[in-house]
Write a protein that holds these residues in place. Structure first.
Motif, PDB file in Angstrom:
ATOM      1  N   MET A 106       7.985  -1.368   4.769  1.00 27.55           N
ATOM      2  CA  MET A 106       8.248   0.060   4.631  1.00 27.55           C
ATOM      3  C   MET A 106       9.527   0.245   3.815  1.00 27.55           C
ATOM      4  N   ASP A 155       8.985   5.619   2.965  1.00 26.53           N
ATOM      5  CA  ASP A 155       8.243   5.675   4.234  1.00 26.53           C
ATOM      6  C   ASP A 155       9.092   6.295   5.342  1.00 26.53           C
ATOM      7  N   LYS A 168       4.083  10.013   2.384  1.00 28.89           N
ATOM      8  CA  LYS A 168       3.403   8.829   2.904  1.00 28.89           C
ATOM      9  C   LYS A 168       3.255   9.019   4.415  1.00 28.89           C
ATOM     10  N   LYS A 201       2.513   9.197   8.323  1.00 22.91           N
ATOM     11  CA  LYS A 201       2.619   8.190   9.383  1.00 22.91           C
ATOM     12  C   LYS A 201       2.004   8.740  10.667  1.00 22.91           C
TER      13      LYS A 201
END
Lengths: 220, 477
Positions: free
Chosen positions: B448, B452, B469, B471
C-alpha cells in the motif's frame, strides 16, 4: 551543559530536516501533474501568462516587517507601542505572525511563508491598525495641540471640526501611511463620512483605520 | 478503482474554481454540499513528525530484527502494545510521560486499526506532504482540504493548520476555495485574538464607529486609482472578498470568547473586555498542560474550534522542541526523528506522547454533542483521526535508525473497521506487506502507498474523488 548540547543538536537537525531538500521540494511542487489548470491540461487558463501584471505578478503583498515599519514610521510609534495583545504579546512578531506573511521555523516548524494573504490576514491587519491608531490618538490627546504629532489638525476632544480641518488631517494620514496626497474624490468621501462617527476622536481614529487598512497599504 | 464519474468530478472542480475568488463560507457555495449532503464530519490529522514506526506501536513484533522482549497482547485483538520503557535523552534527562499504549487500546481499540504501507520518499518535507495529500491522489488536495470542502460547509473557518514542516504546507490544487486552505496558526493559546478585528484592544472604536470606518474604507477604495489599476488582481480580489465577507461573520460569532485559552491567572483578560473560553474546565481536565505544552494547546484549540462549529479539519503536530523540566521531558528533541540518535527511546516516548493526547481528544469528542445538539449525536461518531507520518525507520532493535520507506499508519474512527490490522509483517526482515482491499486479507505480494492511505481515510469520511482507491474492507457500512 548536556541540555545545551541537546538543544543545539535539536536546532541543527531541525533546520537540516527542512533545508537539506528544500529545493527538491520546490521542484516537485512546481509541477503538480494532477492540478487543474496546469499547462498539460485542457483548461484555457493554462495558456494565460502567469505574471500578467494586472492579475498577479506586479502586486506584492506587504508582509509583516514592511507593514510594521511603515506604520511605525507613519504614526511615530515604537515597536512596543504599535500593537501588543493585552499589552503583553507582540502582534507582529508573535500573535499574528503567520497571517501577516511571516513564519516561525524554530518554535513552530513553519519553514515556509504563506504565498498570499490568508483568510484571517484582514483580521490581523484590522487589529494592528486599530491598536496603532488608537494609541497614536491617545498620545496626541495627552500631548495637546502643541505637542501632537499626527492628530494635530483638529482637537480630538472639542467641538466638531471644520471640513478644512478634516481634509488637512486626512491629507496628513494619506501622506504618512500611503505616501501620497489624497484625491479630491477621496477627500470628499472623508468629509461626507464625518457625521457617521460619534466623536472627534472616533472620526480621527476612523480615518486612520480606513486609510491604514486600505488595500493600498496591504499590497505594493 | 473508482466509483465516481468524471462529470461529477468536473462539477466539483468547477465549483471550486468559481469559489476561488470568493471568501464566502463553503456552505454558501455548491462545493461544500456536494458530498454526503454536506453532513459535518471531523478530520484530525495528527502529524507524527519525524517518522513514527508502526513496528514500535500496534504492529510491534516479538521476533525478528525489531523484536521486543515484552509486548502486551490485547485480548481479542490483533493489535499489540509496547510497554512504556525507561527512556532518557542521552542518559541525562528522563524521557517520556509513562503513558501505556495498552491503555489506549483498552479504551479505544474497537475503533483503532493499523494499516501497512510503503511510501515513496524518505525526505521529511516531501514525505510529510505526500502523507497528507496521498501523493496527490486527489488532485493535490490535502485530506483536510478535501474534508473542509466535503463536510465543512457550515464552518466559517473549516481548516486549521497546526502542523510543522511538510505538514504545514497546503496542497497543490489551486482551484479550491481559499477558505478550504489550512489557516496557519502561530500561537494556539492566543489564536482567539485572530478571530476578531477589534475586541480586546484598549481604546478601540465601538461597533458603530468601526462600521463607519469600514464603510469609509470601502468608499476610499472605490475611488482609488490603485484599486482601479489592479482591480483584476486575484490576490487583491481574494483579500478584499475575505475581508468584506468573513471578518464581520467571525466577529458576530464571538469566536474570540469561545476560543480564548489564556489563563486569567496570568493575563487580566477582563481589563480588555474579554474572557477565557467557557469550556476551559472541560479542556483543562484533559489537557492540563496547555500553558506550557504547545502540543496540548493545539489539541485543546482544535477541540474548541470543532465544538463551537468554527472548524471541522485539523492538522496538528507535536512541537519539535523538548519540554525539559526538572522531572524530565515528555517528548524528544525533533519528535520521532530523534530515532537517529536513539530509536527505541524516541519511538517509545513519542508514541506515548502522541497517544496520550489522542486519548484525551477522543474522550472530549465522546462526551460532546455535534453543534451542541443531542439530536446530531456525539462528535466522536463523525470523527476520523489519522496519525500521519512521513515514513518508517530501519528495522532494528538497538541504536539509532535511519529513514525507511516501509511502514504503516494508525487510524482511529468509529466509521472504520476497528480492532484490526490490515496487512502484516515478514518476521524475518521486519518489512510490512499489504492486503486485499476488498477482503482485508493479508497479501505478501501487495504494498500500500500514500495513495492507499489517503484513499482509506477519504473513503471512511465519504469523500468522493476520481481515482480513489477504495478500501471496502476497512470502512464500516
Amino acid at each position: 551543559m548536556k541540555n545545551l548540547a541537546i538543544l543545539l543538536l535539536t536546532a541543527v537537525l531541525g533546520s537540516g530536516l527542512a533545508s537539506c531538500t528544500k529545493q527538491k521540494f520546490k521542484n516537485a511542487s512546481s509541477s503538480p501533474s494532477h492540478a487543474p489548470g496546469s499547462k498539460d491540461g485542457n483548461d484555457p487558463a493554462a495558456n494565460k501568462t502567469p505574471d500578467d501584471p494586472k492579475e498577479e505578478g506586479m502586486l506584492v503583498w506587504k508582509r509583516y516587517r514592511a507593514f510594521e515599519k511603515g506604520l511605525m514610521a507613519g504614526l511615530e510609534l515604537s515597536k512596543d507601542q504599535l500593537c501588543q495583545e493585552i499589552e503583553t504579546f507582540n502582534c507582529i512578531d508573535k500573535v499574528h505572525l503567520t497571517v501577516l506573511g511571516g513564519n516561525d521555523p524554530f518554535e513552530n516548524g513553519q519553514h515556509e511563508r504563506a504565498e498570499r494573504p490568508s483568510v484571517l490576514t484582514a483580521v490581523a491587519v484590522s487589529r494592528v491598525l486599530m491598536a496603532a491608531c488608537s494609541q497614536r490618538a491617545d498620545l496626541d490627546l495627552q500631548a495637546g495641540s502643541a505637542g501632537a504629532s499626527v492628530f494635530k489638525h483638529f482637537d480630538l476632544g472639542a467641538a466638531a471640526p471644520t471640513d478644512a480641518q478634516i481634509q488637512a488631517q486626512a491629507t496628513e494620514l494619506f501622506q504618512r501611511l500611503l505616501a501620497r496626497d489624497p484625491s479630491t474624490e477621496e477627500l470628499s468621501a472623508i468629509v461626507d463620512a464625518k457625521g457617521n462617527f460619534a466623536s472627534n476622536r472616533g472620526l480621527a481614529v476612523g480615518i486612520c483605520y480606513a486609510v491604514g487598512t486600505h488595500v493600498e497599504n496591504i499590497f505594493i | 478503482m473508482s466509483r465516481n464519474k468524471i462529470n461529477r468530478r468536473n462539477f466539483l472542480k468547477a465549483g471550486g474554481a468559481s469559489a476561488l475568488l470568493g471568501g464566502m463560507p463553503l456552505g454558501l457555495n455548491t462545493v461544500g454540499q456536494a458530498q454526503d449532503g454536506g453532513e459535518k464530519k471531523f478530520c484530525f490529522v495528527i502529524a507524527a513528525a519525524g517518522g513514527a514506526s508502526i513496528l514500535d506501536s500496534f504492529m510491534a513484533q516479538s521476533t525478528g530484527p525489531t523484536a521486543f522482549e515484552t509486548l502486551t497482547q490485547i485480548p481479542g485483538s490483533p493489535l499489540v502494545a509496547v510497554p512504556a520503557l525507561e527512556n532518557s535523552i542521552q542518559g541525562a534527562i528522563d524521557l517520556g510521560n509513562g503513558y501505556e499504549q495498552a491503555t489506549f487500546l483498552n479504551k479505544h481499540g474497537a475503533d483503532t486499526l493499523a494499516m501497512t504501507n510503503e511510501v515513496t520518499s524518505v525526505n521529511h518535507i516531501i514525505a510529510a506532504k505526500r502523507a497528507i495529500t496521498g501523493d496527490n491522489v486527489n488532485s493535490g488536495r490535502t485530506i483536510c482540504e478535501a474534508n473542509a470542502i466535503a463536510h465543512g460547509g457550515s464552518c466559517i473557518l473549516p481548516n486549521l493548520g497546526l502542523g510543522v514542516g511538510g505538514y504545514a504546507l497546503h496542497g497543490d490544487d489551486d482551484t479550491i476555495p481559499a477558505i478550504a486552505r489550512a489557516e496557519p496558526i502561530t500561537d494556539p493559546l492566543m489564536f482567539a485574538f485572530a478571530t476578531h478585528g477589534f475586541k480586546g484592544i484598549k481604546g478601540s472604536l465601538d461597533d458603530k464607529d468601526i462600521a463607519a470606518a469600514r464603510a469609509l474604507r470601502t468608499q476610499l477604495e472605490s475611488v482609488s486609482g490603485f484599486a482601479k489599476e489592479f482591480e483584476a488582481s486575484k490576490i487583491m480580489d481574494v483579500y478584499m472578498k475575505n475581508r468584506d465577507s468573513l471578518v464581520s461573520q467571525l466577529e458576530k460569532g464571538d469566536s474570540i470568547g469561545k476560543l480564548m485559552l489564556l489563563d486569567p491567572a496570568t493575563a487580566d483578560l477582563s481589563a480588555f473586555g474579554t474572557s477565557m473560553t467557557g469550556d476551559m474546565q472541560q479542556v483543562i481536565a484533559k489537557f492540563p498542560n496547555i500553558a506550557k505544552d504547545p502540543y496540548e494547546a493545539k489539541m485543546a484549540l482544535s477541540f474548541l474550534a470543532a465544538k463551537n462549529g468554527m472548524s471541522n479539519s485539523f492538522t496538528i503536530s507535536p512541537n519539535l522542541a523538548p519540554l525539559i523540566e526538572a522531572t524530565g521531558s515528555p517528548n524528544t528533541p525533533i519528535a520521532f526523528d530523534w530515532s537517529h540518535v536513539d530509536h527505541r527511546g524516541a519511538q517509545n516516548a513519542m508514541w506515548s506522547y502522541v497517544l496520550k493526547s489522542v486519548d484525551a481528544l477522543i474522550d472530549l469528542l465522546k462526551e460532546t454533542d455535534i453543534d451542541g445538539d443531542p439530536q446530531k449525536g456525539k462528535m466522536w461518531s463523525k470523527s476520523m483521526i489519522y496519525i500521519a507520518t512521513e515514513f518508517g525507520r530501519d528495522k532494528i532493535a538497538d541504536g539509532g535508525s535511519g529513514h525507511h520507506l516501509n511502514n504503516g499508519n494508525v487510524i482511529i474512527s468509529p466509521m472504520m473497521q476497528g480492532n484490526k490490522v490490515f496487512g502484516g509483517v515478514d518476521t524475518t526482515t521486519g518489512f510490512t506487506y499489504g492486503f486485499n482491499a476488498e477482503t482485508g486479507e493479508p497479501d505478501q505480494n501487495s504494498k500500500m502507498t500514500e495513495k492507499d492511505v489517503y484513499s482509506a481515510v477519504a473513503h471512511g469520511l465519504g469523500i468522493a474523488f476520481d481515482g480513489r482507491k477504495d478500501k471496502p474492507a476497512m470502512v464500516k457500512g
